[in-house]
Write a protein that holds these residues in place. Structure first.
Motif, short mmCIF file in Angstrom:
data_model
loop_
_atom_site.label_atom_id
_atom_site.label_comp_id
_atom_site.label_asym_id
_atom_site.label_seq_id
_atom_site.Cartn_x
_atom_site.Cartn_y
_atom_site.Cartn_z
N ALA A 157 0.82 -1.22 0.00
CA ALA A 157 0.00 0.00 0.00
C ALA A 157 0.85 1.27 0.00
CB ALA A 157 -0.93 0.00 1.21
N ASP A 158 2.00 1.26 0.68
CA ASP A 158 2.77 2.51 0.79
C ASP A 158 3.81 2.69 -0.33
OD1 ASP A 158 5.04 1.02 1.43
OD2 ASP A 158 5.03 1.53 3.56
N GLY A 159 3.81 1.77 -1.31
CA GLY A 159 4.69 1.94 -2.47
C GLY A 159 6.08 1.36 -2.29
N TYR B 88 12.88 -5.82 -16.16
CA TYR B 88 11.70 -6.59 -15.77
C TYR B 88 10.64 -5.63 -15.21
CZ TYR B 88 10.65 -11.60 -14.93
OH TYR B 88 10.20 -12.89 -15.00
N GLN B 89 9.43 -5.71 -15.73
CA GLN B 89 8.37 -4.81 -15.27
C GLN B 89 7.73 -5.35 -13.98
OE1 GLN B 89 7.26 -1.83 -16.77
NE2 GLN B 89 9.19 -2.11 -17.87
N ALA B 90 7.48 -4.47 -13.04
CA ALA B 90 6.80 -4.90 -11.81
C ALA B 90 5.34 -5.23 -12.14
CB ALA B 90 6.85 -3.79 -10.77
N PRO B 91 4.89 -6.43 -11.78
CA PRO B 91 3.48 -6.76 -12.01
C PRO B 91 2.60 -6.16 -10.90
CG PRO B 91 4.57 -8.60 -10.95
CD PRO B 91 5.61 -7.51 -11.10
N THR B 92 1.30 -6.32 -11.03
CA THR B 92 0.41 -5.95 -9.93
C THR B 92 0.66 -6.95 -8.80
OG1 THR B 92 -1.20 -5.37 -11.60
CG2 THR B 92 -2.00 -5.51 -9.32
N PRO B 93 0.91 -6.48 -7.59
CA PRO B 93 1.17 -7.43 -6.50
C PRO B 93 -0.06 -8.29 -6.19
CG PRO B 93 1.12 -5.16 -5.69
CD PRO B 93 1.03 -5.08 -7.17
N PRO B 94 0.15 -9.51 -5.73
CA PRO B 94 -0.99 -10.38 -5.42
C PRO B 94 -1.68 -9.97 -4.11
CG PRO B 94 1.06 -11.46 -4.82
CD PRO B 94 1.44 -10.17 -5.46
N LYS B 95 -2.83 -10.58 -3.87
CA LYS B 95 -3.58 -10.35 -2.61
C LYS B 95 -3.09 -11.37 -1.57
CE LYS B 95 -7.45 -7.63 -2.86
NZ LYS B 95 -7.16 -7.02 -4.16
N VAL B 96 -2.86 -10.88 -0.38
CA VAL B 96 -2.45 -11.77 0.72
C VAL B 96 -3.56 -12.77 1.00
CG1 VAL B 96 -2.19 -11.66 3.24
CG2 VAL B 96 -0.79 -10.19 1.77
N ASP B 97 -3.17 -14.02 1.27
CA ASP B 97 -4.14 -15.09 1.54
C ASP B 97 -4.08 -15.44 3.03
OD1 ASP B 97 -5.69 -17.38 1.61
OD2 ASP B 97 -4.19 -18.64 0.62
N ARG B 98 -5.09 -14.99 3.79
CA ARG B 98 -5.08 -15.29 5.24
C ARG B 98 -5.82 -16.59 5.47
NH1 ARG B 98 -3.63 -10.50 8.45
NH2 ARG B 98 -3.28 -8.81 6.98
N TYR B 99 -5.18 -17.69 5.05
CA TYR B 99 -5.84 -19.01 5.15
C TYR B 99 -5.94 -19.47 6.58
CZ TYR B 99 -1.02 -20.90 5.57
OH TYR B 99 0.26 -21.16 5.95
N ALA C 49 11.03 -1.51 -4.13
CA ALA C 49 11.95 -2.63 -3.92
C ALA C 49 12.11 -3.43 -5.20
CB ALA C 49 11.44 -3.53 -2.79
N PHE C 50 11.01 -3.66 -5.90
CA PHE C 50 11.07 -4.42 -7.16
C PHE C 50 11.86 -3.65 -8.22
CE2 PHE C 50 9.84 -6.29 -11.12
CZ PHE C 50 9.64 -7.64 -10.82
N ASP C 51 11.52 -2.38 -8.41
CA ASP C 51 12.17 -1.58 -9.44
C ASP C 51 13.67 -1.42 -9.19
OD1 ASP C 51 9.74 -1.29 -10.67
OD2 ASP C 51 9.33 0.73 -9.88
N ASP C 52 14.07 -1.36 -7.93
CA ASP C 52 15.48 -1.16 -7.59
C ASP C 52 16.31 -2.45 -7.72
OD1 ASP C 52 14.90 1.42 -6.99
OD2 ASP C 52 14.98 1.20 -4.80
N THR C 53 15.64 -3.59 -7.85
CA THR C 53 16.37 -4.87 -7.86
C THR C 53 16.14 -5.59 -9.20
OG1 THR C 53 14.52 -5.91 -6.68
CG2 THR C 53 16.37 -5.10 -5.35
N VAL C 54 15.12 -6.44 -9.24
CA VAL C 54 14.79 -7.17 -10.47
C VAL C 54 14.54 -6.21 -11.63
CG1 VAL C 54 13.20 -8.86 -11.46
CG2 VAL C 54 13.69 -8.94 -9.02
N GLY C 55 13.91 -5.09 -11.34
CA GLY C 55 13.51 -4.13 -12.36
C GLY C 55 14.67 -3.49 -13.11
N VAL C 56 15.85 -3.47 -12.50
CA VAL C 56 17.02 -2.82 -13.11
C VAL C 56 17.34 -3.45 -14.47
CG1 VAL C 56 19.51 -2.46 -12.82
CG2 VAL C 56 17.96 -2.02 -10.92
N SER C 57 17.10 -4.77 -14.63
CA SER C 57 17.40 -5.40 -15.93
C SER C 57 16.21 -5.34 -16.89
CB SER C 57 17.86 -6.84 -15.71
OG SER C 57 16.91 -7.55 -14.95
#
Ligand code: GLU
Length: 278
Positions: free
Chosen positions: A250-252, A267-278, A257-265
């Motif tokens: 929620a706070d970006g 890779y586009q950041a996808p929409t993050p998934p929804k947490v599953d409180r099973y 974190a994605f853009d600064d790491t994987v994203g550097v090469s």
């Protein structure tokens, strides 16, 4: 007689005292919960050491990658500063054991949530969704997807979900399964393996690092929900970690974190998934 008894008792008491001291000294931390550790400002977190972009131990001893950032962000929400974190290498086949034995408070290491793993550990998240894919040498034209793996020598890591998938659904493939992906990479380079199979995001990291020697081929052919592995039954901690994941999305800071790491090469950041409180 009496002296003997006293001696025996004496030795017994000493042995007990030694045992107690040993427990307090090294095993003591295992009596404390992950939340107790967080309250003390110290967490031991399992990551990978050999997965560029995700979990990597750099030559200077520092750590980098998306999982490392997620690990730190979650720790931050639990009130633990980066200086309070000890990172511990958690190769795929050892993850459940490290959690069960209390050697780590949680694991952020491209760790797919699965029903069989849930028998031993619990998962917060997911915080990312990957998919199994293939990495080959750049001159390879015969492997373009999982349908081409018949008779091929393919490397994945022991106990990983991609290795389990090959064993179960691609029985004509010659699967080799060492403990780490770096060993798979060495074999791919040497020509002992035709391909490496694991999650697309991991393979993209190796391809990016290889200066064009390797390429990722085909479309992802499984769904890998990455969770944060933690002690089975510690619902209070799992809820707090799930709250933390929702907060960093929620706070970006998840996206950053994605853009600064994987994203550097690229890779586009996808929409993050929804947490599953099973
Ligand atoms: N996500 C898969 C798994 O948890 C493959 C990656 C890995 O081995 O860490 O097994």
């Amino acid at each position: 007689m009496r002296i003997n008894r006293a001696l025996r008792l004496g030795i017994g008491v000493t042995a007990l005292a030694v045992a107690a001291a040993t427990t307090a000294g090294c095993g003591g931390s295992s009596n404390k919960s992950a939340l107790d550790h967080a309250k003390d400002g110290k967490l031991t977190i399992g990551i990978k050491f050999d997965q560029p972009g995700l979990g990597l131990r750099n030559k200077d001893g520092s750590y980098s990658g998306f999982d490392v950032e997620i690990a730190k962000l979650v720790a931050g929400k639990l009130g633990v500063k980066p200086e309070g974190i000890t990172f511990k290498e958690s190769p795929s086949p050892q993850r459940e054991t490290l959690i069960e034995n209390g050697q780590v408070d949680y694991i952020v290491a491209t760790y797919s949530i699965s029903d069989s793993r849930k028998q031993k550990v619990d998962f917060a998240g997911p915080y990312y969704v990957a998919g199994q894919s293939l990495l080959v040498r750049k001159d390879n034209t015969s492997i373009n997807g999982p349908e081409d793996l018949k008779g091929k020598k393919v490397c994945s890591v022991k106990g990983s979900t991609p290795a389990q998938n090959i064993e179960k659904n691609f029985p004509d493939t010659q699967l080799q399964a060492p403990d780490t992906y770096s060993l798979c990479l060495e074999g791919l380079k040497a020509g002992s393996y035709d391909a490496i199979t694991t999650d697309d995001i991991i393979l993209a990291g190796y391809a990016a690092q290889s200066a064009g020697s390797y390429k990722v081929v085909g479309k992802p052919f499984t769904t890998e929900n990455y969770g944060i592995g933690l002690k089975k039954g510690d619902k209070e901690f799992r809820n707090k970690v799930n709250d933390a994941i929702e907060a960093i999305i929620a706070d970006g800071s998840w996206k950053k974190a994605f853009d600064d790491t994987v994203g550097v090469s690229g890779y586009q950041a996808p929409t993050p998934p929804k947490v599953d409180r099973y």
